[in-house]
Design a protein around this motif. Sequence first.
Motif, PDB file in Angstrom:
ATOM      1  N   VAL A 151     -73.282  -9.324 -62.212  1.00  0.00           N
ATOM      2  CA  VAL A 151     -73.215 -10.558 -61.432  1.00  0.00           C
ATOM      3  C   VAL A 151     -72.289 -10.310 -60.243  1.00  0.00           C
ATOM      4  O   VAL A 151     -71.154  -9.858 -60.418  1.00  0.00           O
ATOM      5  N   ALA A 152     -72.803 -10.582 -59.040  1.00  0.00           N
ATOM      6  CA  ALA A 152     -72.032 -10.397 -57.813  1.00  0.00           C
ATOM      7  C   ALA A 152     -71.879 -11.720 -57.083  1.00  0.00           C
ATOM      8  O   ALA A 152     -72.808 -12.518 -57.016  1.00  0.00           O
ATOM      9  N   HIS A 153     -70.670 -11.932 -56.548  1.00  0.00           N
ATOM     10  CA  HIS A 153     -70.418 -13.107 -55.707  1.00  0.00           C
ATOM     11  C   HIS A 153     -69.359 -12.740 -54.679  1.00  0.00           C
ATOM     12  O   HIS A 153     -68.767 -11.668 -54.742  1.00  0.00           O
ATOM     13  N   GLY A 154     -69.141 -13.631 -53.725  1.00  0.00           N
ATOM     14  CA  GLY A 154     -68.180 -13.347 -52.660  1.00  0.00           C
ATOM     15  C   GLY A 154     -68.559 -12.049 -51.954  1.00  0.00           C
ATOM     16  O   GLY A 154     -69.735 -11.700 -51.851  1.00  0.00           O
ATOM     17  N   PRO A 155     -67.556 -11.287 -51.499  1.00  0.00           N
ATOM     18  CA  PRO A 155     -67.837 -10.021 -50.824  1.00  0.00           C
ATOM     19  C   PRO A 155     -68.530  -8.997 -51.730  1.00  0.00           C
ATOM     20  O   PRO A 155     -69.038  -7.990 -51.237  1.00  0.00           O
ATOM     21  N   GLY A 156     -68.580  -9.276 -53.021  1.00  0.00           N
ATOM     22  CA  GLY A 156     -69.233  -8.376 -53.961  1.00  0.00           C
ATOM     23  C   GLY A 156     -70.736  -8.283 -53.790  1.00  0.00           C
ATOM     24  O   GLY A 156     -71.363  -7.352 -54.286  1.00  0.00           O
ATOM     25  N   ILE A 157     -71.342  -9.229 -53.100  1.00  0.00           N
ATOM     26  CA  ILE A 157     -72.805  -9.194 -52.932  1.00  0.00           C
ATOM     27  C   ILE A 157     -73.258  -8.200 -51.876  1.00  0.00           C
ATOM     28  O   ILE A 157     -74.423  -7.844 -51.823  1.00  0.00           O
ATOM     29  N   ASP A 158     -72.329  -7.745 -51.038  1.00  0.00           N
ATOM     30  CA  ASP A 158     -72.706  -6.958 -49.863  1.00  0.00           C
ATOM     31  C   ASP A 158     -73.540  -5.724 -50.204  1.00  0.00           C
ATOM     32  O   ASP A 158     -74.435  -5.346 -49.451  1.00  0.00           O
ATOM     33  N   PHE A 159     -73.281  -5.089 -51.342  1.00  0.00           N
ATOM     34  CA  PHE A 159     -74.043  -3.886 -51.684  1.00  0.00           C
ATOM     35  C   PHE A 159     -75.459  -4.212 -52.145  1.00  0.00           C
ATOM     36  O   PHE A 159     -76.297  -3.317 -52.230  1.00  0.00           O
ATOM     37  N   LEU A 160     -75.734  -5.476 -52.392  1.00  0.00           N
ATOM     38  CA  LEU A 160     -77.073  -5.902 -52.807  1.00  0.00           C
ATOM     39  C   LEU A 160     -77.880  -6.494 -51.653  1.00  0.00           C
ATOM     40  O   LEU A 160     -78.908  -7.124 -51.863  1.00  0.00           O
ATOM     41  N   LEU A 161     -77.406  -6.245 -50.448  1.00  0.00           N
ATOM     42  CA  LEU A 161     -78.131  -6.693 -49.260  1.00  0.00           C
ATOM     43  C   LEU A 161     -78.905  -5.522 -48.664  1.00  0.00           C
ATOM     44  O   LEU A 161     -78.472  -4.367 -48.730  1.00  0.00           O
ATOM     45  N   ASP A 162     -80.042  -5.830 -48.090  1.00  0.00           N
ATOM     46  CA  ASP A 162     -80.914  -4.823 -47.484  1.00  0.00           C
ATOM     47  C   ASP A 162     -80.131  -3.993 -46.470  1.00  0.00           C
ATOM     48  O   ASP A 162     -79.418  -4.540 -45.628  1.00  0.00           O
ATOM     49  N   GLY A 163     -80.256  -2.670 -46.583  1.00  0.00           N
ATOM     50  CA  GLY A 163     -79.610  -1.769 -45.635  1.00  0.00           C
ATOM     51  C   GLY A 163     -78.187  -1.384 -45.993  1.00  0.00           C
ATOM     52  O   GLY A 163     -77.566  -0.594 -45.272  1.00  0.00           O
ATOM     53  N   ALA A 164     -77.629  -1.903 -47.094  1.00  0.00           N
ATOM     54  CA  ALA A 164     -76.253  -1.594 -47.472  1.00  0.00           C
ATOM     55  C   ALA A 164     -76.129  -0.122 -47.869  1.00  0.00           C
ATOM     56  O   ALA A 164     -76.996   0.427 -48.556  1.00  0.00           O
ATOM     57  N   ILE A 165     -75.035   0.515 -47.404  1.00  0.00           N
ATOM     58  CA  ILE A 165     -74.777   1.920 -47.722  1.00  0.00           C
ATOM     59  C   ILE A 165     -73.346   2.076 -48.229  1.00  0.00           C
ATOM     60  O   ILE A 165     -72.475   1.260 -47.916  1.00  0.00           O
ATOM     61  N   ASP A 166     -73.115   3.144 -49.005  1.00  0.00           N
ATOM     62  CA  ASP A 166     -71.759   3.414 -49.491  1.00  0.00           C
ATOM     63  C   ASP A 166     -70.976   4.206 -48.442  1.00  0.00           C
ATOM     64  O   ASP A 166     -71.480   4.467 -47.342  1.00  0.00           O
ATOM     65  N   LYS A 167     -69.750   4.616 -48.792  1.00  0.00           N
ATOM     66  CA  LYS A 167     -68.875   5.323 -47.848  1.00  0.00           C
ATOM     67  C   LYS A 167     -69.459   6.649 -47.363  1.00  0.00           C
ATOM     68  O   LYS A 167     -69.125   7.119 -46.285  1.00  0.00           O
ATOM     69  N   GLN A 168     -70.332   7.243 -48.167  1.00  0.00           N
ATOM     70  CA  GLN A 168     -70.965   8.508 -47.775  1.00  0.00           C
ATOM     71  C   GLN A 168     -72.282   8.290 -47.035  1.00  0.00           C
ATOM     72  O   GLN A 168     -72.978   9.248 -46.702  1.00  0.00           O
ATOM     73  N   GLY A 169     -72.647   7.035 -46.808  1.00  0.00           N
ATOM     74  CA  GLY A 169     -73.881   6.741 -46.100  1.00  0.00           C
ATOM     75  C   GLY A 169     -75.117   6.692 -46.989  1.00  0.00           C
ATOM     76  O   GLY A 169     -76.235   6.633 -46.496  1.00  0.00           O
ATOM     77  N   THR A 170     -74.910   6.712 -48.301  1.00  0.00           N
ATOM     78  CA  THR A 170     -76.023   6.652 -49.250  1.00  0.00           C
ATOM     79  C   THR A 170     -76.424   5.194 -49.468  1.00  0.00           C
ATOM     80  O   THR A 170     -75.579   4.358 -49.781  1.00  0.00           O
ATOM     81  N   PRO A 171     -77.706   4.885 -49.312  1.00  0.00           N
ATOM     82  CA  PRO A 171     -78.159   3.503 -49.541  1.00  0.00           C
ATOM     83  C   PRO A 171     -77.965   3.085 -51.005  1.00  0.00           C
ATOM     84  O   PRO A 171     -78.244   3.859 -51.919  1.00  0.00           O
ATOM     85  N   TYR A 172     -77.490   1.876 -51.200  1.00  0.00           N
ATOM     86  CA  TYR A 172     -77.299   1.349 -52.551  1.00  0.00           C
ATOM     87  C   TYR A 172     -78.625   1.027 -53.244  1.00  0.00           C
ATOM     88  O   TYR A 172     -78.705   1.058 -54.458  1.00  0.00           O
ATOM     89  N   ASP A 173     -79.654   0.720 -52.460  1.00  0.00           N
ATOM     90  CA  ASP A 173     -80.902   0.273 -53.075  1.00  0.00           C
ATOM     91  C   ASP A 173     -81.507   1.307 -54.024  1.00  0.00           C
ATOM     92  O   ASP A 173     -82.145   0.955 -55.019  1.00  0.00           O
ATOM     93  N   VAL A 174     -81.271   2.583 -53.763  1.00  0.00           N
ATOM     94  CA  VAL A 174     -81.800   3.641 -54.633  1.00  0.00           C
ATOM     95  C   VAL A 174     -81.173   3.540 -56.023  1.00  0.00           C
ATOM     96  O   VAL A 174     -81.874   3.556 -57.041  1.00  0.00           O
TER      97      VAL A 174
END
Length: 142
Positions: free
Chosen positions: A62-85
């Motif tokens: 369950v994500a809320h507040g700034p925690g949802i950001d990785f579940l948004l289209d196009g979100a990537i981690d610090k290494q540039g890897t997309p979270y959607d994978v």
Amino acid sequence: MTIVRRWFAAILLSLLSCTAAHGAQKEEKVVYHVNDASNATAALRNIRNHLDASPQATIVLVAHGPGIDFLLDGAIDKQGTPYDVAVRELVKRGVSFRVCNNTLQGRNIDRQRVLPEAVIVPSGVAELSRLQAQEGYVYIKP
């Protein structure tokens, strides 16, 4: 009844109760709470490790507040890897992702930006509470 028979009956009852207790183990249900996207990579790794150790576990994030950001289209981690994978991989393993609609509304984020693998719930904190109080989920905060 002789002592040997009583002893044998006691052992037999113990074995039967152990077998029954083992067969009646409760389902493992866990809710991971993410309210800061900087913890998303750790949360996803924890869930992957959790499932490797306990493949039958039912897991909800369950994500809320700034925690949802990785579940948004196009979100990537610090290494540039997309979270959607990673999200898709975990969905295939039975993990459910839930995003807070209050956060979407409060931050004026279009619902269409949420990954299709995630379910939008009215309130993230209410969902956390419901899962724990009504459905018996164990709470984990990475």
